[in-house]
Every structure is written in structure tokens, then in C-alpha cells.
Design a protein around this motif. Structure first.
Motif, PDB file in Angstrom:
ATOM      1  N   ALA A 108       0.838  -1.214   0.000  1.00  0.00           N
ATOM      2  CA  ALA A 108       0.000   0.000   0.000  1.00  0.00           C
ATOM      3  C   ALA A 108       0.864   1.252   0.000  1.00  0.00           C
ATOM      4  CB  ALA A 108      -0.921  -0.009   1.218  1.00  0.00           C
ATOM      5  N   GLY A 109       1.970   1.223   0.755  1.00  0.00           N
ATOM      6  CA  GLY A 109       2.872   2.360   0.786  1.00  0.00           C
ATOM      7  C   GLY A 109       3.562   2.586  -0.545  1.00  0.00           C
ATOM      8  N   VAL A 110       3.936   1.495  -1.206  1.00  0.00           N
ATOM      9  CA  VAL A 110       4.575   1.597  -2.523  1.00  0.00           C
ATOM     10  C   VAL A 110       3.596   2.190  -3.531  1.00  0.00           C
ATOM     11  CG1 VAL A 110       5.607   0.298  -4.430  1.00  0.00           C
ATOM     12  CG2 VAL A 110       6.173  -0.297  -2.075  1.00  0.00           C
ATOM     13  N   GLN A 111       2.331   1.794  -3.425  1.00  0.00           N
ATOM     14  CA  GLN A 111       1.329   2.318  -4.351  1.00  0.00           C
ATOM     15  C   GLN A 111       1.134   3.819  -4.148  1.00  0.00           C
ATOM     16  OE1 GLN A 111      -2.204   0.017  -5.745  1.00  0.00           O
ATOM     17  NE2 GLN A 111      -3.340   1.460  -4.487  1.00  0.00           N
ATOM     18  N   LEU A 112       1.079   4.257  -2.900  1.00  0.00           N
ATOM     19  CA  LEU A 112       0.951   5.696  -2.620  1.00  0.00           C
ATOM     20  C   LEU A 112       2.174   6.456  -3.127  1.00  0.00           C
ATOM     21  CD1 LEU A 112      -0.585   5.720   0.985  1.00  0.00           C
ATOM     22  CD2 LEU A 112      -1.693   6.430  -1.140  1.00  0.00           C
ATOM     23  N   THR A 113       3.339   5.834  -2.996  1.00  0.00           N
ATOM     24  CA  THR A 113       4.565   6.450  -3.507  1.00  0.00           C
ATOM     25  C   THR A 113       4.493   6.617  -5.024  1.00  0.00           C
ATOM     26  OG1 THR A 113       5.860   5.451  -1.716  1.00  0.00           O
ATOM     27  CG2 THR A 113       7.084   6.238  -3.635  1.00  0.00           C
ATOM     28  N   PHE A 114       3.989   5.603  -5.700  1.00  0.00           N
ATOM     29  CA  PHE A 114       3.834   5.684  -7.153  1.00  0.00           C
ATOM     30  C   PHE A 114       2.882   6.810  -7.541  1.00  0.00           C
ATOM     31  CE2 PHE A 114       1.169   4.290 -10.820  1.00  0.00           C
ATOM     32  CZ  PHE A 114       2.100   4.565 -11.817  1.00  0.00           C
ATOM     33  N   PHE A 115       1.770   6.941  -6.826  1.00  0.00           N
ATOM     34  CA  PHE A 115       0.811   7.995  -7.146  1.00  0.00           C
ATOM     35  C   PHE A 115       1.404   9.381  -6.865  1.00  0.00           C
ATOM     36  CE2 PHE A 115      -2.826   4.808  -6.245  1.00  0.00           C
ATOM     37  CZ  PHE A 115      -2.739   4.330  -7.542  1.00  0.00           C
ATOM     38  N   ALA A 116       2.221   9.502  -5.798  1.00  0.00           N
ATOM     39  CA  ALA A 116       2.899  10.766  -5.524  1.00  0.00           C
ATOM     40  C   ALA A 116       3.880  11.093  -6.646  1.00  0.00           C
ATOM     41  CB  ALA A 116       3.635  10.690  -4.185  1.00  0.00           C
ATOM     42  N   PHE A 117       4.574  10.061  -7.143  1.00  0.00           N
ATOM     43  CA  PHE A 117       5.487  10.256  -8.262  1.00  0.00           C
ATOM     44  C   PHE A 117       4.729  10.701  -9.512  1.00  0.00           C
ATOM     45  CE2 PHE A 117       7.195   8.243 -12.148  1.00  0.00           C
ATOM     46  CZ  PHE A 117       8.346   9.005 -12.291  1.00  0.00           C
ATOM     47  N   ALA A 118       3.542  10.138  -9.737  1.00  0.00           N
ATOM     48  CA  ALA A 118       2.728  10.515 -10.896  1.00  0.00           C
ATOM     49  C   ALA A 118       2.353  11.997 -10.817  1.00  0.00           C
ATOM     50  CB  ALA A 118       1.476   9.649 -10.959  1.00  0.00           C
ATOM     51  N   ALA A 119       2.052  12.486  -9.613  1.00  0.00           N
ATOM     52  CA  ALA A 119       1.743  13.906  -9.446  1.00  0.00           C
ATOM     53  C   ALA A 119       2.979  14.763  -9.708  1.00  0.00           C
ATOM     54  CB  ALA A 119       1.216  14.166  -8.037  1.00  0.00           C
ATOM     55  N   LEU A 120       4.143  14.299  -9.242  1.00  0.00           N
ATOM     56  CA  LEU A 120       5.399  15.004  -9.500  1.00  0.00           C
ATOM     57  C   LEU A 120       5.695  15.054 -10.996  1.00  0.00           C
ATOM     58  CD1 LEU A 120       8.052  16.303  -8.491  1.00  0.00           C
ATOM     59  CD2 LEU A 120       8.994  13.981  -8.291  1.00  0.00           C
ATOM     60  N   MET A 121       5.425  13.963 -11.693  1.00  0.00           N
ATOM     61  CA  MET A 121       5.619  13.946 -13.142  1.00  0.00           C
ATOM     62  C   MET A 121       4.683  14.948 -13.815  1.00  0.00           C
ATOM     63  SD  MET A 121       7.304  12.691 -15.695  1.00  0.00           S
ATOM     64  CE  MET A 121       8.002  11.079 -15.341  1.00  0.00           C
ATOM     65  N   GLY A 122       3.478  15.079 -13.285  1.00  0.00           N
ATOM     66  CA  GLY A 122       2.541  16.063 -13.821  1.00  0.00           C
ATOM     67  C   GLY A 122       3.100  17.471 -13.728  1.00  0.00           C
ATOM     68  N   LEU A 123       3.723  17.791 -12.582  1.00  0.00           N
ATOM     69  CA  LEU A 123       4.378  19.092 -12.431  1.00  0.00           C
ATOM     70  C   LEU A 123       5.500  19.249 -13.453  1.00  0.00           C
ATOM     71  CD1 LEU A 123       5.105  21.726 -10.940  1.00  0.00           C
ATOM     72  CD2 LEU A 123       6.405  20.330  -9.301  1.00  0.00           C
ATOM     73  N   SER A 124       6.276  18.187 -13.654  1.00  0.00           N
ATOM     74  CA  SER A 124       7.433  18.240 -14.540  1.00  0.00           C
ATOM     75  C   SER A 124       7.050  18.469 -16.001  1.00  0.00           C
ATOM     76  CB  SER A 124       8.244  16.949 -14.407  1.00  0.00           C
ATOM     77  OG  SER A 124       9.401  16.977 -15.204  1.00  0.00           O
ATOM     78  N   ILE A 125       5.917  17.902 -16.436  1.00  0.00           N
ATOM     79  CA  ILE A 125       5.529  18.027 -17.847  1.00  0.00           C
ATOM     80  C   ILE A 125       4.421  19.043 -18.076  1.00  0.00           C
ATOM     81  CG2 ILE A 125       6.192  15.607 -18.250  1.00  0.00           C
ATOM     82  CD1 ILE A 125       3.178  14.980 -18.572  1.00  0.00           C
ATOM     83  N   SER A 126       4.057  19.800 -17.048  1.00  0.00           N
ATOM     84  CA  SER A 126       2.918  20.718 -17.165  1.00  0.00           C
ATOM     85  C   SER A 126       3.121  21.772 -18.245  1.00  0.00           C
ATOM     86  CB  SER A 126       2.645  21.396 -15.821  1.00  0.00           C
ATOM     87  OG  SER A 126       3.771  22.151 -15.390  1.00  0.00           O
ATOM     88  N   SER A 127       4.366  22.049 -18.597  1.00  0.00           N
ATOM     89  CA  SER A 127       4.633  23.080 -19.610  1.00  0.00           C
ATOM     90  C   SER A 127       4.105  22.694 -20.993  1.00  0.00           C
ATOM     91  CB  SER A 127       6.132  23.369 -19.702  1.00  0.00           C
ATOM     92  OG  SER A 127       6.852  22.202 -20.065  1.00  0.00           O
ATOM     93  N   ILE A 128       3.747  21.413 -21.207  1.00  0.00           N
ATOM     94  CA  ILE A 128       3.210  21.034 -22.522  1.00  0.00           C
ATOM     95  C   ILE A 128       1.937  21.808 -22.828  1.00  0.00           C
ATOM     96  CG2 ILE A 128       4.228  18.720 -22.474  1.00  0.00           C
ATOM     97  CD1 ILE A 128       1.463  17.594 -21.794  1.00  0.00           C
ATOM     98  N   PHE A 129       1.180  22.195 -21.791  1.00  0.00           N
ATOM     99  CA  PHE A 129      -0.057  22.926 -22.021  1.00  0.00           C
ATOM    100  C   PHE A 129       0.206  24.399 -22.350  1.00  0.00           C
ATOM    101  CE2 PHE A 129      -1.573  19.295 -19.493  1.00  0.00           C
ATOM    102  CZ  PHE A 129      -2.585  18.851 -20.317  1.00  0.00           C
ATOM    103  N   LEU A 130       1.450  24.848 -22.158  1.00  0.00           N
ATOM    104  CA  LEU A 130       1.835  26.196 -22.556  1.00  0.00           C
ATOM    105  C   LEU A 130       2.453  26.185 -23.947  1.00  0.00           C
ATOM    106  CD1 LEU A 130       1.735  26.245 -19.378  1.00  0.00           C
ATOM    107  CD2 LEU A 130       3.497  28.007 -19.485  1.00  0.00           C
ATOM    108  N   ILE A 131       3.149  25.100 -24.274  1.00  0.00           N
ATOM    109  CA  ILE A 131       3.908  25.027 -25.524  1.00  0.00           C
ATOM    110  C   ILE A 131       3.044  24.549 -26.691  1.00  0.00           C
ATOM    111  CG2 ILE A 131       5.878  23.914 -26.665  1.00  0.00           C
ATOM    112  CD1 ILE A 131       7.151  23.667 -23.863  1.00  0.00           C
TER     113      ILE A 131
END
Length: 260
Positions: A108-131
């Protein structure tokens, strides 16, 4: 695949049926976890891009293009040194963070970690909506989804053993990372085109390879009955396929996307 056939043929009746049923459940867990991660990523990317931009010139602290401006948040994450931290944070997590989570946390902890990483990835690629235009992002996402589904299905069903692809594909990924970092400073359009084309091909191959590897890993360990380990393995497999999808999407977007 040979390992799967050997284990399956060794089991008879109910045992073989249990392996097949367990494998289907395992793959469903992998794909559902990956899909939730994708949803989190794109929801986070869209939300962050929305908060980082404004059409009110009076509230603007920077400009994206005519009619769209950066807010204070946008300036911080796209136009300050913080952008480098945001850019490389997902890469650091994959190499250092997830392995530690797998060893120390529950499933369960690993799954939450994965979902937190997915949110971090969203921050990292958010500029696609500007470009890129919104239509272009959706169009390339659909192209990626169809391609990914076909490649993953082939990796799951093929009788060919493609485990030998792994070392070459990983070497290709390392080469892409190095070339991408170098091109940040060079800014070569030709080099970026070559990186994008190779990136699509490498992550297409990894999609098939990772799918078959997830299947074979389950078959190799299913008989031991360690449900906690198998649950973690499903999340690890979801992360691998998630990264294949995201990277293939980003490289295709660079090739096919229409810029604002």
C-alpha cells in the motif's frame, strides 16, 4: 515465454487454471494502477499549467505568448532556477527513490509512492499545455494510447522470447538521457529530431519488453504464494509501463505536436 510454457505445462487441471486466473488478475492490477497514475499525471499537469498562467495582463509577471501570461507561480516553476529541480526530480526518483520504497514500505505504501510520483511527473511536464495546443496534446495522447495498447498486447501474446532486448534498450535509454542533457545546452533542432525519433522507437520496444517481463516475473513467482511481493511487483510493473507511455507520448509530441 519458454518459462511460462514450462510452468504451465507442469501444472495440471486446477493448478494451471489458477495460474492463468492469477496472471489475468495481476495484469489487470498492473494496467489499472498505471491508468490511475496517468490520470493523476495529466490532471496535475493541467491544474498546474492553469494556475501558472493567466489572461489578465494586470496580474502577469511574464509572457508565454500574446494573450497568455505567467503568474508568480508560473515564473517560479518555468522561469527560475527551480525549473531544473522540477525537470530532473522524476529522474532522480526513478533511480533512487522507488527502489528504497520497494524495500522498506508495504504494498500500500509503494502504491501511494507511485501515485505521488505521478503527481510530481505532472508538475514536470505541465509546460506542454503552454507550448502545444490543447487539441494537439489530446491528439498525440490518443495516438500514443493506441500504439501503446498494440505494443503491449503483442508483448503479452507473442511466443517469441524478447528478454534479450532488455540490455540494448536500457543502453539506448541511457544514451537518450545523456544526449538530451547535452542538447539542453546546444539547442540543436537536428539533434532534437534524432533524439525524438530514437526515443519513440526505444520506448516502443520497451513497452513490449516490459509487458512480457511482467508476465514472466509473475509466472516465475506465483507458485511461492507471496502475495505482498506480487502486489509490489504489480506496482513496479505499472511504473515501468507508465514510464514507457509517458516517454513515448513526450517524444511523439515533439515530433507531431502543434506549437502555440
Amino acid at each position: 515465454m519458454a518459462e511460462y510454457d514450462t510452468v504451465r505445462s507442469a501444472g495440471i487441471g486446477a493448478r494451471a487454471a489458477a495460474i492463468d486466473e492469477g496472471l489475468r488478475a495481476h495484469m489487470n492490477k498492473v494496467y489499472s494502477t498505471m491508468s490511475i497514475g496517468m490520470l493523476i499525471t495529466f490532471a496535475a499537469a493541467w491544474a498546474i499549467a492553469s494556475l501558472a498562467t493567466t489572461t489578465d495582463i494586470n496580474a502577469a509577471e511574464g509572457m508565454v505568448h500574446e494573450g497568455t501570461y505567467l503568474t508568480g507561480l508560473g515564473m517560479a516553476i518555468y522561469a527560475s532556477p527551480l525549473k531544473w529541480v522540477i525537470m530532473f526530480a522524476p529522474l532522480a526518483f526513478v533511480f533512487f527513490g522507488f527502489g528504497a520504497a520497494m524495500n522498506r514500505l508495504s504494498a500500500a505504501g509503494v502504491q501511494l509512492t507511485f501515485f505521488a510520483f505521478a503527481a510530481l511527473m505532472g508538475l514536470s511536464i505541465s509546460s506542454i499545455f503552454l507550448i502545444y495546443t490543447g487539441f494537439s496534446v489530446i491528439q498525440v495522447f490518443l495516438i500514443t494510447a493506441i500504439s501503446f495498447a498494440g505494443l503491449s498486447l503483442w508483448g503479452y501474446t507473442t511466443k517469441k522470447d524478447i528478454s534479450g532486448w532488455g540490455s540494448f534498450l536500457i543502453m539506448g535509454v541511457i544514451g537518450l538521457i545523456v544526449a538530451s542533457i547535452i542538447n539542453i545546452f546546444l539547442g540543436s533542432g537536428v539533434m532534437q529530431l534524432a533524439i525524438s525519433v530514437l526515443g519513440v522507437l526505444i520506448f516502443a520496444g520497451l513497452t513490449a519488453y516490459d509487458t512480457q517481463n511482467i508476465k514472466n516475473t509473475y509466472i516465475a513467482h506465483a507458485q511461492h504464494g507471496d502475495q505482498e511481493w506480487l502486489a509490489k511487483a504489480a506496482i513496479s510493473g505499472a511504473l515501468n509501463l507508465y514510464l514507457d507511455f509517458i516517454n513515448m507520448f513526450m517524444f511523439l509530441l515533439q515530433l507531431l505536436g502543434d506549437r502555440e
